[in-house]
Write an enzyme that holds these catalytic residues in place. Structure first.
Site, mmCIF file in Angstrom:
data_model
loop_
_atom_site.group_PDB
_atom_site.id
_atom_site.type_symbol
_atom_site.label_atom_id
_atom_site.label_comp_id
_atom_site.label_asym_id
_atom_site.label_seq_id
_atom_site.Cartn_x
_atom_site.Cartn_y
_atom_site.Cartn_z
ATOM 1 N N PRO A 1 0.822 -1.211 0.000
ATOM 2 C CA PRO A 1 0.000 0.000 0.000
ATOM 3 C C PRO A 1 0.856 1.260 0.000
ATOM 4 O O PRO A 1 1.886 1.315 0.664
ATOM 5 C CB PRO A 1 -0.831 -0.119 1.278
ATOM 6 C CG PRO A 1 -0.285 -1.273 2.038
ATOM 7 C CD PRO A 1 0.502 -2.111 1.096
ATOM 8 N N GLU A 2 0.420 2.238 -0.771
ATOM 9 C CA GLU A 2 1.153 3.496 -0.890
ATOM 10 C C GLU A 2 0.281 4.626 -0.338
ATOM 11 O O GLU A 2 -0.743 4.356 0.292
ATOM 12 C CB GLU A 2 1.529 3.719 -2.364
ATOM 13 C CG GLU A 2 2.325 2.552 -2.944
ATOM 14 C CD GLU A 2 2.636 2.689 -4.437
ATOM 15 O OE1 GLU A 2 2.789 3.820 -4.915
ATOM 16 O OE2 GLU A 2 2.731 1.649 -5.126
ATOM 17 N N LYS B 1 3.548 6.295 4.186
ATOM 18 C CA LYS B 1 2.738 5.078 4.074
ATOM 19 C C LYS B 1 2.333 4.556 5.452
ATOM 20 O O LYS B 1 1.917 3.414 5.596
ATOM 21 C CB LYS B 1 3.520 3.998 3.324
ATOM 22 C CG LYS B 1 3.974 4.413 1.924
ATOM 23 C CD LYS B 1 4.894 3.363 1.316
ATOM 24 C CE LYS B 1 5.492 3.849 0.009
ATOM 25 N NZ LYS B 1 6.515 2.920 -0.517
ATOM 26 N N ARG C 1 3.410 -9.464 8.275
ATOM 27 C CA ARG C 1 4.639 -10.256 8.394
ATOM 28 C C ARG C 1 5.830 -9.317 8.522
ATOM 29 O O ARG C 1 6.567 -9.352 9.493
ATOM 30 C CB ARG C 1 4.794 -11.181 7.190
ATOM 31 C CG ARG C 1 3.777 -12.315 7.203
ATOM 32 C CD ARG C 1 3.940 -13.190 5.994
ATOM 33 N NE ARG C 1 3.714 -12.470 4.748
ATOM 34 C CZ ARG C 1 2.509 -12.320 4.177
ATOM 35 N NH1 ARG C 1 1.446 -12.835 4.749
ATOM 36 N NH2 ARG C 1 2.386 -11.659 3.050
ATOM 37 N N ARG D 1 19.607 17.361 -8.142
ATOM 38 C CA ARG D 1 19.540 15.971 -7.715
ATOM 39 C C ARG D 1 19.703 15.091 -8.946
ATOM 40 O O ARG D 1 19.175 15.389 -10.005
ATOM 41 C CB ARG D 1 18.195 15.656 -7.039
ATOM 42 C CG ARG D 1 17.959 16.489 -5.798
ATOM 43 C CD ARG D 1 18.891 16.103 -4.673
ATOM 44 N NE ARG D 1 18.321 15.067 -3.820
ATOM 45 C CZ ARG D 1 17.516 15.340 -2.809
ATOM 46 N NH1 ARG D 1 17.145 16.564 -2.532
ATOM 47 N NH2 ARG D 1 17.054 14.352 -2.064
ATOM 48 N N ARG E 1 13.565 -2.859 -9.680
ATOM 49 C CA ARG E 1 12.124 -2.706 -9.461
ATOM 50 C C ARG E 1 11.396 -2.946 -10.772
ATOM 51 O O ARG E 1 11.801 -2.412 -11.803
ATOM 52 C CB ARG E 1 11.781 -1.282 -8.994
ATOM 53 C CG ARG E 1 12.405 -0.882 -7.689
ATOM 54 C CD ARG E 1 11.812 -1.657 -6.546
ATOM 55 N NE ARG E 1 12.205 -1.044 -5.294
ATOM 56 C CZ ARG E 1 11.325 -0.694 -4.354
ATOM 57 N NH1 ARG E 1 10.049 -0.901 -4.521
ATOM 58 N NH2 ARG E 1 11.748 -0.154 -3.236
#
Ligand SMILES: [Zn+2]
Length: 270
Positions: free
Chosen positions: A2-3, A58, A110, A151, A260
Site C-alpha cells: 500500500p502506498e 505510508k 509479516r 539531484r 524494481r
C-alpha cells in the site's frame, strides 16, 4: 505494498468508523508485530479512546487519549478489515483491536507492524528521515523544483525514494510517469523546465485521483465498502505488460529499473 492513496483511503474511512470510540479489548496473536511485551501493549491501549487517525507517508498514526500513538506500517501483504466476528475474513489475524462488538483486524503483518510510542514527539523522531508529503499545501511547484534541483537519479528511483519524497511506491511511480508522458528511466537532472512542471502536476493529479477512487487494495475495509480498491482497474500501466496503451495502443512494456518492476509505454512516454 500500500502506498499513499491506499493509506489515505484507510485514514478517511477509519476516522468515520473509529473517531472517539473506546478500545474495549486488544488481542495480540503475533508478538513480532508489536514493539513491546504484549501485556505492556494491552495495558497501554485497552480502555483508551481513539482521538484521531492521521497519515504520514505510508504510515497510519492512531492517536489515543492517553497521548500515546500506535504507528502502523502495512509493508508488503498487510491489510485491515473492520467488522463483526461474523464478517471476519478467514485469514490469520496478527493483532485485533475491539470496539465492543466490532473489531479492527490487522492481517498479513509479516513485515508490517503496529508499534506503540509514548508521545507524538517520539513518532516524529522515528519518521524524521521521511521526505516531504506531496499533497501538503506547502509542497508547491517551487518546493518541488527546489527538491529536484541538482539531484541526480532516474525518475522512477527518486520517486520511490522515501527520503526524497514520501508515500509513493512502485505502482504510483509508474502511473505518474505515464501521466506525465515521461520515461521512468530518464534522469531527473536532464528534465527540461516544462517536464519538471508536468511531473509535479502528474504527482498531484494521480495521487488525488487514486484517493478519490479508493486506492488499489484488493480487499474491502468493511462489509459493503464499495470505495476501497476502485483504482485497481484504473491503473494505466502498472502490472499491464503486453496490454494496449490507452493513449496510443502500443503494448505496455515491463522492465527492471534499479531492480524494481517498471511498466511504461515505449511510444508515448519520452
Ligand atoms: Zn502510449
Amino acid at each position: 505494498m500500500p502506498e499513499l492513496p491506499e493509506m489515505e483511503n484507510y485514514k478517511i474511512l477509519l476516522n468515520q468508523k473509529l473517531l472517539g470510540r473506546l478500545i474495549s479489548n486488544v488481542q495480540i496473536n503475533r508478538e513480532k508485530s508489536i514493539n513491546v511485551l504484549p501485556q505492556v501493549f494491552i495495558q497501554n491501549v485497552q480502555g483508551q479512546k481513539i482521538i484521531t487517525i492521521q497519515r504520514r507517508a505510508k504510515h497510519l498514526l492512531f492517536l489515543l487519549d492517553n497521548g500515546q500513538v500506535l504507528l502502523l506500517h502495512l509493508m508488503l501483504g498487510g491489510w485491515m478489515y473492520f467488522g463483526s466476528k461474523e464478517d471476519k475474513p478467514k485469514r490469520t489475524i496478527q493483532v485485533q483491536l475491539s470496539f465492543g462488538e466490532e473489531h479492527l483486524y490487522f492481517i498479513g503483518l509479516r513485515l508490517g507492524y503496529l508499534h506503540i510510542y509514548q508521545t507524538t514527539e517520539e513518532v516524529d523522531k522515528e519518521l524524521a528521515d521521511l521526505g516531504p508529503e506531496p499533497l501538503e499545501s506547502d509542497f508547491t511547484l517551487g518546493a518541488f523544483r527546489e527538491l529536484v534541483n541538482n539531484r541526480r537519479g532516474r525518475i522512477k528511483t527518486k520517486l520511490i525514494d522515501q527520503q526524497f519524497l514520501s508515500g509513493i511506491g512502485n505502482c504510483y511511480s509508474d502511473e505518474i510517469c505515464y501521466h506525465a508522458g515521461l520515461l521512468p528511466k530518464r534522469g531527473l537532472e536532464e528534465l527540461q523546465m516544462n517536464e519538471t512542471v508536468q511531473l509535479y502536476q502528474s504527482i498531484q493529479f494521480v495521487l488525488h485521483d487514486a484517493i478519490k477512487h479508493g486506492g488499489y487494495m484488493d480487499n474491502p475495509l468493511y462489509k459493503n465498502d464499495t470505495l476501497t480498491g476502485g483504482y485497481n482497474e484504473l491503473c494505466k500501466v502498472y502490472d499491464r505488460e503486453g496490454e494496449s496503451c490507452t493513449r496510443c495502443g502500443t503494448a505496455i512494456v515491463k522492465e527492471m529499473i534499479s531492480s524494481r518492476k517498471t511498466f511504461y509505454c515505449p511510444n508515448c512516454q519520452k
